[in-house]
Scaffold this motif. Structure first.
Motif: not given
Length: 262
Positions: A19-48
């Motif tokens: 279903s997303f394929n017919s609404a890709a532009a709507q998805y790109a324009a309106n979906r939330p992003s992710y905060p820098p703290a998320l990627f900090d946590a990815v690095e911390e938990l992955a250890g690299r």
């Protein structure tokens, strides 16, 4: 995991994913992003660090997470099964590589990646296939990182809105999100040992953007247009009582699960 529930008629998982394929532009324009703290946590938990790491972002969609991984210095390759989503990705991020494929059969060599990531996408896979595929593609010591933006249901207006959506689809949204956050559901086989982290963040958007975000979820995309429009207009009226200036502060709890390959 944490997704908008299917409507009462329960379309197949394949129909919902497509279903997303017919609404890709709507998805790109309106979906939330992710905060820098998320990627900090990815690095911390992955250890690299993500910087300089070879990352495969699976179910990349329109590239919201892929672009952020690239900005962190990762050498990132997007993998996306949907034609419409991949086309939107290429329009928005022509400088980043993308290949067609899915997590159940990754089009990559063994021991290719330092990270395999799934943003809002792991729940579309068959874990009996996607778990061994992730382990195959990861190098020893590499990390599988899964995350989802979930509603912060301790915020009063967010919980009330979730209850209205749940009522529309006949689903207990609070129970669904609570149950979907259990790490063992990400790998019922028990082959992976996930570390769990929750990262809270918020964004301020117009009511139009907020409603378009809601409407970009698969359950709404597969709801007849007249029912979907009527619900979203009712929701607009509810939200204007809470946010009379028309600016909504959305609050999210990002559920992050990270497991490393021995």
């Amino acid at each position: 995991m944490i997704t908008t529930p299917p409507p009462a008629s329960t379309p197949s998982s394949t129909d919902r994913a497509h279903s997303f394929n017919s609404a890709a532009a709507q998805y790109a324009a309106n979906r939330p992003s992710y905060p820098p703290a998320l990627f900090d946590a990815v690095e911390e938990l992955a250890g690299r660090s993500l910087s300089g790491a070879r990352v495969v972002d699976v179910g990349a969609g329109t590239g919201i997470a892929t672009a952020l991984l690239h900005d962190r210095g990762a050498d990132v390759l997007a993998v996306e099964p949907g034609e419409g989503m991949a086309a939107e990705f290429r329009r928005g991020l022509p400088h980043l590589p993308i290949v067609r494929g899915n997590g159940n059969a990754l089009p990559l060599a063994d021991a290719h990646a330092d990270f395999v990531t799934y943003a809002q996408a792991w729940h579309w896979t068959d874990t009996a296939r996607s778990v061994p595929e992730a382990l195959r593609v990861l190098r020893p010591g590499g990390a599988l990182a899964l995350w989802w933006n979930g509603d912060a249901l301790d915020v009063e207006w967010v919980a009330e809105a979730a209850a209205r959506i749940g009522g529309f689809f006949g689903v207990d949204m609070i129970a669904k999100q609570r149950d979907g956050s259990r790490p063992e559901l990400a790998d019922p086989s028990g082959r992976l040992r996930f570390s769990r982290r929750v990262v809270r963040w918020s964004r301020r958007v117009t009511i139009d953007t907020h409603l378009a975000n809601i409407g970009s979820h698969s359950a709404f995309l597969l709801t007849p247009a007249d029912r979907r429009t009527a619900f979203l207009e009712q929701e607009r009226a509810h939200l204007l009582k809470v946010f009379p200036d028309g600016i909504v502060e959305e609050t999210y709890d990002v559920l992050l699960l990270v497991a490393t390959k021995p």
